[in-house]
Motif scaffolding. Structure first.
Motif, PDB file in Angstrom:
ATOM      1  N   UNK A  49       0.808  -1.220   0.000  1.00 51.24           N
ATOM      2  CA  UNK A  49       0.000   0.000   0.000  1.00 51.24           C
ATOM      3  C   UNK A  49       0.845   1.276   0.000  1.00 51.24           C
ATOM      4  N   UNK A  50       2.130   1.141  -0.317  1.00 52.60           N
ATOM      5  CA  UNK A  50       3.014   2.296  -0.336  1.00 52.60           C
ATOM      6  C   UNK A  50       2.517   3.363  -1.313  1.00 52.60           C
ATOM      7  N   UNK A  51       2.198   2.956  -2.534  1.00 50.55           N
ATOM      8  CA  UNK A  51       1.769   3.926  -3.548  1.00 50.55           C
ATOM      9  C   UNK A  51       0.458   4.598  -3.160  1.00 50.55           C
ATOM     10  N   UNK A  52      -0.445   3.817  -2.572  1.00 53.45           N
ATOM     11  CA  UNK A  52      -1.712   4.408  -2.149  1.00 53.45           C
ATOM     12  C   UNK A  52      -1.493   5.425  -1.023  1.00 53.45           C
ATOM     13  N   UNK A  53      -0.562   5.128  -0.134  1.00 55.67           N
ATOM     14  CA  UNK A  53      -0.225   6.060   0.944  1.00 55.67           C
ATOM     15  C   UNK A  53       0.239   7.395   0.362  1.00 55.67           C
ATOM     16  N   UNK A  54       1.168   7.340  -0.593  1.00 59.65           N
ATOM     17  CA  UNK A  54       1.713   8.571  -1.168  1.00 59.65           C
ATOM     18  C   UNK A  54       0.643   9.330  -1.960  1.00 59.65           C
ATOM     19  N   UNK A  55      -0.139   8.599  -2.768  1.00 56.26           N
ATOM     20  CA  UNK A  55      -1.185   9.267  -3.553  1.00 56.26           C
ATOM     21  C   UNK A  55      -2.211   9.947  -2.652  1.00 56.26           C
ATOM     22  N   UNK A  56      -2.611   9.262  -1.579  1.00 55.19           N
ATOM     23  CA  UNK A  56      -3.588   9.837  -0.656  1.00 55.19           C
ATOM     24  C   UNK A  56      -3.020  11.055   0.053  1.00 55.19           C
ATOM     25  N   UNK A  57      -1.766  10.976   0.458  1.00 52.16           N
ATOM     26  CA  UNK A  57      -1.122  12.105   1.136  1.00 52.16           C
ATOM     27  C   UNK A  57      -1.062  13.320   0.214  1.00 52.16           C
ATOM     28  N   UNK A  58      -0.618  13.121  -1.019  1.00 53.06           N
ATOM     29  CA  UNK A  58      -0.501  14.249  -1.956  1.00 53.06           C
ATOM     30  C   UNK A  58      -1.882  14.815  -2.312  1.00 53.06           C
ATOM     31  N   UNK A  59      -2.886  13.923  -2.440  1.00 50.75           N
ATOM     32  CA  UNK A  59      -4.224  14.394  -2.817  1.00 50.75           C
ATOM     33  C   UNK A  59      -4.873  15.207  -1.697  1.00 50.75           C
ATOM     34  N   UNK A  60      -4.772  14.713  -0.470  1.00 48.14           N
ATOM     35  CA  UNK A  60      -5.438  15.395   0.637  1.00 48.14           C
ATOM     36  C   UNK A  60      -4.737  16.690   1.034  1.00 48.14           C
ATOM     37  N   UNK A  61      -3.423  16.708   0.952  1.00 45.60           N
ATOM     38  CA  UNK A  61      -2.704  17.941   1.308  1.00 45.60           C
ATOM     39  C   UNK A  61      -2.665  18.927   0.149  1.00 45.60           C
ATOM     40  N   UNK A  62      -2.998  18.442  -1.056  1.00 42.12           N
ATOM     41  CA  UNK A  62      -2.979  19.318  -2.228  1.00 42.12           C
ATOM     42  C   UNK A  62      -1.590  19.675  -2.691  1.00 42.12           C
ATOM     43  N   UNK A  63      -0.615  18.848  -2.339  1.00 43.05           N
ATOM     44  CA  UNK A  63       0.771  19.163  -2.700  1.00 43.05           C
ATOM     45  C   UNK A  63       1.548  17.885  -2.948  1.00 43.05           C
ATOM     46  N   UNK A  64       2.094  17.775  -4.161  1.00 43.34           N
ATOM     47  CA  UNK A  64       3.034  16.709  -4.488  1.00 43.34           C
ATOM     48  C   UNK A  64       4.418  17.330  -4.457  1.00 43.34           C
ATOM     49  N   UNK A  65       5.230  17.031  -3.444  1.00 42.29           N
ATOM     50  CA  UNK A  65       6.526  17.718  -3.301  1.00 42.29           C
ATOM     51  C   UNK A  65       7.446  17.504  -4.499  1.00 42.29           C
TER      52      UNK A  65
END
Length: 712
Positions: free
Chosen positions: A564-580
């Motif tokens: 679930x690594x990729x889902x973790x990153x996608x969810x984090x970027x989507x909810x925070x509105x920022x892909x570092x």
């Protein structure tokens, strides 16, 4: 030796406390194994006594038996179960594809052995419909492979090794071939040989599972899987009995899709239905269902259940005998049931090899049903059982009776409920039930010669009411948990439409897939603060939550691992509105364009406007937070990929001057982070990266922002 301090902040006002972790005393595995071996291999009179008493729990509780208090309840429940057991044993012989005498043997020996070895006071162990079905499917398959005809009404094969009657009503002589299966061994001889070999191997599996403490296998059979398996098997059982209900002769289907093939054959031959069997079946089903419904409605007023099955069998046998239903109408009857016991015989090794794979699901299902019912009774009546000893008990309930022409057994829910409702106190009631069966074996068995098979089929079908009623619970089950309902439907459908063994395997695999999928795509949320408190919750689920300025709080409700690594990153970027990563790339591109713009400062005005347009398009995104807090309260463990993922986001956000703080980590997660080097060398920065609560992390982030503002 100095204890290490857990460098994790717990802030209270301006104070900071460091939690002290307990030091673990490391013991080598070699020493642990040697210590256990020394303990296991040592022998003393006291240890030998404890071993014997643990292996035979009856030696512990029987000397303490309170006769005046327990005897009446045990005798009553034992008699009631014995009365119910006899017709059920005769009926379930149809499921197992064996003669009724073998079902009676099974019921007798199982009760005696569980009395000696079982730890549950209330469980009723003996013949069980699902186990009988699984045995019958293996027996039918092997009979077909051996070239026998599965037609129930085929005349018995005579000769050496066959079961013969001497014509006397109460005595029957048996002469079973003690050597390997030969041509002289008839269908009945071969069938019981297959059943005993299967039972012996299943018992050996159960004992080995007890020796190696593999009882945890039962954990993979969830309630939804077991219910679906029982319901699917019940549909198969019902289908197999329809031909007896209407008195038609159709080939016994084998293999996958047996349910569908059987129904096709039933409709093709429906015109050949025996009117006598149809009328008898209709009357018996009406009487049995009505009696069951009345019993359920007035059970609080009845001291013990109505022996409806026994009454139906007695009346139906008398009517069939004096009405000559077999001779006049061609109604199929049970035939001769011999009395007495057959000489013991060792199950044949060559047959064990043929059924070794089939015995594994049989062993697991038998054990799971027994342990689950034992635990249910123990919880209800406030005592404890030993699951490992239950494994041994049910194992020897299969191994020992297999030498006496018996087949596999298990605890049965219906009889267990009857047992508890009629005042059972101990397994002495099992001995009483065994005595009732023994009475039938020695004297009464031949009286059931004229009993119609359609009556036995009615008893089996009516006994499936509980399992078939599960269909009514589907809407409620779906409302409670959609995933469990899907698991139930898949297991039920596979058990009914493919086969019981495959259905059980499909149910286990599918339920595991559901668990994996749920951890691969868990719930994620951004948290807001509950006003005037130090608690935080999902801002999409609750009203009136306040956001923290310049702080984002992210919750991931599952372990963080490779799947679930990729889902973790996608969810984090989507909810925070920022892909570092994208933001860093955008900033680098902006800096490059900015340099080009400076170089072209002396160009014409039109070119300058064009450059301005480009510059405006590449202005970096304004970031609305400076601190990211990851709520790790739902992360139970991290694997190497999980640790690397957290290190990756720490590095990526640091390039944007965003701090990443972890909150609510359990000790296992903290240890994984330490070993993975998340906190740097010697964990020097751990105190500023890890917090025991979300509120501590928020306060730290606000203090940092205040310090930066003051410095400016």
């Amino acid at each position: 030796m100095e204890r290490p301090l857990e460098a994790t902040r717990m802030e209270k006002n301006t104070s900071c406390f460091l939690m002290e972790r307990k030091t673990r005393v490391k013991t080598s595995r070699k020493e642990i194994v040697l210590a256990k071996l020394r303990k296991s291999c040592s022998c003393s009179p006291r240890k030998l006594k404890n071993f014997v008493m643990d292996f035979l729990p009856v030696l512990r509780w029987l000397p303490k038996y309170q006769c005046k208090e327990y005897i009446w309840g045990d005798v009553m429940s034992g008699l009631v179960i014995g009365i119910i057991l006899v017709p059920q044993a005769i009926a379930y012989s149809l499921l197992a594809g064996l003669k009724p005498i073998y079902s009676l043997y099974t019921s007798f020996f199982a009760n005696i052995i569980y009395f000696l070895m079982g730890t549950s006071r209330h469980v009723s162990v003996g013949i069980f419909s699902l186990i009988s079905l699984m045995v019958g499917q293996v027996v039918d398959r092997e009979l077909i492979l051996a070239g026998f005809d599965l037609n129930d009404d085929a005349p018995p094969v005579l000769g050496d090794g066959s079961l013969q009657s001497d014509g006397q009503p109460n005595t029957t002589a048996f002469n079973l071939t003690a050597a390997g299966m030969s041509a002289a061994c008839g269908k009945e001889c071969y069938a019981i040989g297959i059943a005993t070999a299967l039972t012996f191997v299943a018992g050996v599996y159960q004992v080995l599972m007890g020796v190696f403490r593999l009882g945890f296998v039962s954990m993979y059979l969830s309630e939804s899987v077991l219910d679906g398996f029982a319901t699917g098997a019940s549909l198969t059982i019902l289908t197999a009995q329809v031909k007896y209900l209407i008195g038609i002769k159709i080939p016994r289907s084998q293999g996958h899709g047996m349910l569908v093939i059987t129904w096709i054959n039933i409709f093709r031959n429906i015109s050949q239905a025996n009117i006598c069997d149809v009328i008898t079946s209709a009357i018996c089903i009406v009487v049995l269902v009505a009696a069951k419904e009345l019993g359920d409605r007035y059970k609080h007023k009845l001291k013990f259940p109505l022996p409806t099955e026994l009454v139906v069998i007695v009346v139906a046998t008398l009517v069939s005998h004096y009405g000559n239903l077999n001779e006049v109408y061609g109604s199929s009857v049970s035939g001769a049931i011999p009395t007495g016991f057959i000489a013991p015989e060792v199950p044949r090794f060559n047959l064990m090899l043929r059924v070794a794979v089939d015995a594994l699901p049989l062993a697991v299902v038998s054990f799971v049903f027994t342990v689950s019912l034992s635990e249910m009774c123990a919880k209800k009546y406030a005592y404890t059982i030993r699951a490992n000893q239950e494994m041994f008990a049910v194992g020897f309930c299969n191994i020992i009776p297999s030498f006496f022409h018996s087949f596999a057994t298990s605890a049965a829910l219906a009889k267990t409920l009857v047992k508890t409702s009629t005042g059972c106190q101990t397994q002495v009631s099992g001995v009483i039930s065994a005595m009732v069966v023994l009475l039938v074996l020695l004297f009464l068995a031949p009286l059931f010669y004229s009993l119609q098979k359609c009556v036995l089929a009615c008893i089996i079908i009516v006994s499936l009411r509980g399992a078939l009623r599960k269909f009514r619970d589907v809407p409620t089950r779906y409302h409670a948990n959609k995933v469990d309902t899907v698991v139930w439907v898949v297991t039920m459908a596979a058990s009914a439409l493919i086969s019981t063994e495959v259905g059980l395997l499909v149910g286990i695999v599918f339920s595991m897939i559901c668990i994996i999928v749920r951890t691969q795509r868990p719930r994620t949320a951004l948290l807001g603060q509950i006003q005037d408190t130090s608690f935080y919750e999902d801002d999409l689920e609750y009203e009136n939550l306040s956001s923290i300025p310049k702080v984002k709080i992210f919750r991931f409700e599952a372990p963080l691992y490779y799947a679930n690594r990729n889902y973790f990153l996608k969810s984090l970027y989507r909810l925070t509105g920022l892909d570092p990563n994208l933001e860093v790339a955008r900033r680098k591109k902006y800096e490059k364009k900015e340099k080009q713009h400076v170089k072209k400062e002396d160009h014409t005005t039109a070119n300058g406007l064009g450059g301005a347009d480009t510059t405006l398009q590449l202005v970096p995104k304004q970031i609305d937070f400076q601190t990211l807090i990851v709520d790790c309260s739902c992360i139970s463990f991290l694997d190497t990929t999980g640790v690397n993922t957290l290190k990756e986001i720490l590095k990526d956000y640091k390039e944007l001057n965003i701090s990443v703080l972890l909150a609510c980590c359990n000790p296992a997660v903290i240890d994984s982070l330490k070993r993975g080097g998340y906190f740097g060398k010697d964990c020097g920065s751990m105190q500023e990266m890890l917090f025991y609560s979300i509120h501590n992390a928020v306060q730290f982030a606000q203090d940092q922002k205040l310090a930066e503002d003051c410095s400016v």
